[in-house]
Every structure is written in C-alpha cells, then in structure tokens.
Design an enzyme around this catalytic site. Structure first.
Site, mmCIF file in Angstrom:
data_model
loop_
_atom_site.group_PDB
_atom_site.id
_atom_site.type_symbol
_atom_site.label_atom_id
_atom_site.label_comp_id
_atom_site.label_asym_id
_atom_site.label_seq_id
_atom_site.Cartn_x
_atom_site.Cartn_y
_atom_site.Cartn_z
ATOM 1 C CE LYS A 45 -3.239 -2.355 3.152
ATOM 2 N NZ LYS A 45 -3.674 -2.414 4.646
ATOM 3 N N GLY A 46 2.130 1.236 0.467
ATOM 4 C CA GLY A 46 2.947 2.307 0.795
ATOM 5 C C GLY A 46 3.002 3.330 -0.199
ATOM 6 C CG ASP A 104 14.437 -1.112 5.556
ATOM 7 O OD1 ASP A 104 14.642 -0.155 6.273
ATOM 8 O OD2 ASP A 104 14.540 -2.171 6.165
ATOM 9 C CE LYS A 132 14.201 3.251 6.157
ATOM 10 N NZ LYS A 132 13.611 2.514 7.013
ATOM 11 C CG PHE A 153 10.024 2.821 11.316
ATOM 12 C CD1 PHE A 153 9.766 1.813 10.454
ATOM 13 C CD2 PHE A 153 8.691 3.538 11.825
ATOM 14 C CE1 PHE A 153 8.704 1.306 9.915
ATOM 15 C CE2 PHE A 153 7.562 2.941 11.468
ATOM 16 C CZ PHE A 153 7.520 2.204 10.668
ATOM 17 C CG ASP A 160 2.038 1.217 7.524
ATOM 18 O OD1 ASP A 160 2.747 0.926 6.491
ATOM 19 O OD2 ASP A 160 1.786 0.338 8.422
ATOM 20 N NE ARG A 166 -1.072 2.380 4.879
ATOM 21 C CZ ARG A 166 -0.121 1.560 4.688
ATOM 22 N NH1 ARG A 166 0.731 2.213 3.656
ATOM 23 N NH2 ARG A 166 0.012 0.366 5.054
HETATM 24 P P1 IMP Z 1 12.650 -3.757 2.525
HETATM 25 O O1 IMP Z 1 12.015 -5.375 1.780
HETATM 26 O O2 IMP Z 1 13.353 -4.092 3.630
HETATM 27 O O3 IMP Z 1 13.288 -3.000 1.588
HETATM 28 O O4 IMP Z 1 11.205 -2.967 2.951
HETATM 29 C C1 IMP Z 1 10.364 -2.274 2.118
HETATM 30 C C2 IMP Z 1 9.086 -2.035 2.603
HETATM 31 O O5 IMP Z 1 8.867 -1.974 3.818
HETATM 32 C C3 IMP Z 1 8.710 -0.734 2.027
HETATM 33 O O6 IMP Z 1 8.002 -0.947 0.680
HETATM 34 C C4 IMP Z 1 7.523 -0.389 3.078
HETATM 35 O O7 IMP Z 1 6.348 -0.734 2.899
HETATM 36 C C5 IMP Z 1 8.254 -0.924 4.107
HETATM 37 N N1 IMP Z 1 9.222 -0.022 4.788
HETATM 38 C C6 IMP Z 1 10.425 0.100 4.871
HETATM 39 N N2 IMP Z 1 11.134 0.921 5.732
HETATM 40 C C7 IMP Z 1 10.244 1.605 6.127
HETATM 41 C C8 IMP Z 1 10.012 2.575 7.205
HETATM 42 O O8 IMP Z 1 11.002 3.245 7.171
HETATM 43 N N3 IMP Z 1 8.489 3.100 7.389
HETATM 44 C C9 IMP Z 1 7.550 2.324 6.945
HETATM 45 N N4 IMP Z 1 7.561 1.482 6.360
HETATM 46 C C10 IMP Z 1 8.871 0.877 5.832
#
Ligand code: IMP
Length: 175
Positions: A45-46, A104, A132, A153, A160, A166
């Site tokens: 959703k983000g 992330d 990141k 975070f 969210d 959001r």
């Molecule tokens: P990854 O798989 O660790 O790269 O995480 C990616 C997903 O985690 C993103 O599409 C977001 O939905 C969520 N996410 C990563 N970092 C954050 C944050 O700092 N705040 C909120 N959601 C996050």
C-alpha cells in the site's frame, strides 16, 4: 512532534521538499521514456500517494497497474519475508517502471524484480522516493531515487506505522 501508537515521531521531510523530489523524478522519467509508453507498476500500500503524485508529474502517455505485497506486518523492522497479496500485472514486452515508496533492506524489491523479470518485460526500472543504502543487502535497478536517508523508521506520505500515519502530508522520523 506527533505520537502514533505510543511511538513519538518528529518532522523529517516537508511536503514542499517531497514535491520537489517528485517533480525531479517525473522530469527525468518524461525525458527517458518519450515514445516508450511505460507501464507504472505501483506496489501497495505504501506507494499509493507517491505514485499518484509521480504519475501526474510525467508528461508522456503511460499506463498504471498495481500489485500488493507486504514485508513489515505492523512493526518497525522488515520481517525478512515477502507476502504477495495480489496477482502480478501483465508486463510482457512492456517498459516497466516499478514504483516503490522506500527501499530498506531491499528484500521486497529484489523479490518483486525477479518475479517481474521472469515475465519478460522489454525493460525494468525502479522509481523509489526513498532509499536506505546503509541497510540495503541487494543489488537493484534503482534508476530513479528521490532521496537517500539513514536507516531510521519513518511514517507519512503513504508510509505507515501499524497502518497509521499514511495520511500525513509530511514525512516523520521515529525519535
Ligand atoms: P525492504 O524489503 O526491507 O526493503 O522493505 C520495503 C518495504 O517495507 C517498503 O515498501 C515499505 O512498505 C516498508 N518500509 C521500509 N522502511 C520503512 C519505514 O521506515 N517506514 C515504513 N515502512 C517502511
């Protein structure tokens, strides 16, 4: 300062700065994809608010589809596994721009990229508002990055914490 589910957050990236980042990305995509009829694939959703603004800043014919994936499940750290909650869009022979809110660990994106690559798109690029780099563990096609940030975070502008925050126009970081 704001409180969401007993965690405190402070303002981090203003709505005005976000708008400038998005406009820059839209201008780059417009120049790079002229005559390519790109298909934006938006991860829910983000990314929904970022995607809505990004697509309106792109001045060439394009199409939009969505996919739903989850990796955080209500916490503030990536769980290390990805759940796909929708079918993959039809990407074969299309120029795909995968729209992410934030990269992330890179796990979500690395899995989505390999799933989409298997469907043989003409090309695949990623547009992410935030990245990141210090915690990213994968090599990814991050062609369009709005801003690099430390591994904190954040919430707001579609992102969210436990499904809250959001709707915030600015982006906030956990204190
Ligand atoms: P990854 O798989 O660790 O790269 O995480 C990616 C997903 O985690 C993103 O599409 C977001 O939905 C969520 N996410 C990563 N970092 C954050 C944050 O700092 N705040 C909120 N959601 C996050």
């Amino acid at each position: 300062m704001i409180t969401i589910n007993e965690l405190q957050f402070k303002e981090y990236i203003s709505a005005q700065e976000i708008a400038e980042l998005v406009k820059t990305l839209g201008t780059q995509i417009t120049a790079d994809y002229n005559d390519k009829n790109p298909l934006f694939v938006v991860t829910l959703k983000g990314s929904f608010i970022f995607a809505a603004d990004l697509i309106r800043s792109v001045a060439i014919p394009c199409q939009v589809d969505f996919l739903s994936a989850s990796s955080y499940a209500g916490g503030t750290e990536s769980k290390g596994e990805l759940t796909l909650l929708s079918a993959l869009p039809n990407v074969r022979n299309r120029h795909i721009i995968l729209v992410e809110d934030i990269v992330d660990t890179g796990l979500t994106l690395s899995k989505l990229v390999s799933l989409l690559q298997n469907e043989e798109p003409a090309s695949l690029a990623v547009a992410t508002l935030l990245f990141k780099p210090e915690v990213c563990k994968f090599t990814l096609p991050l062609t369009y990055v709005g801003k690099e940030i430390p591994p904190d975070f954040i919430v707001g502008y579609g992102l969210d914490y436990a499904e809250y925050g959001r709707n915030l126009p600015d982006i906030y970081v956990k204190c």
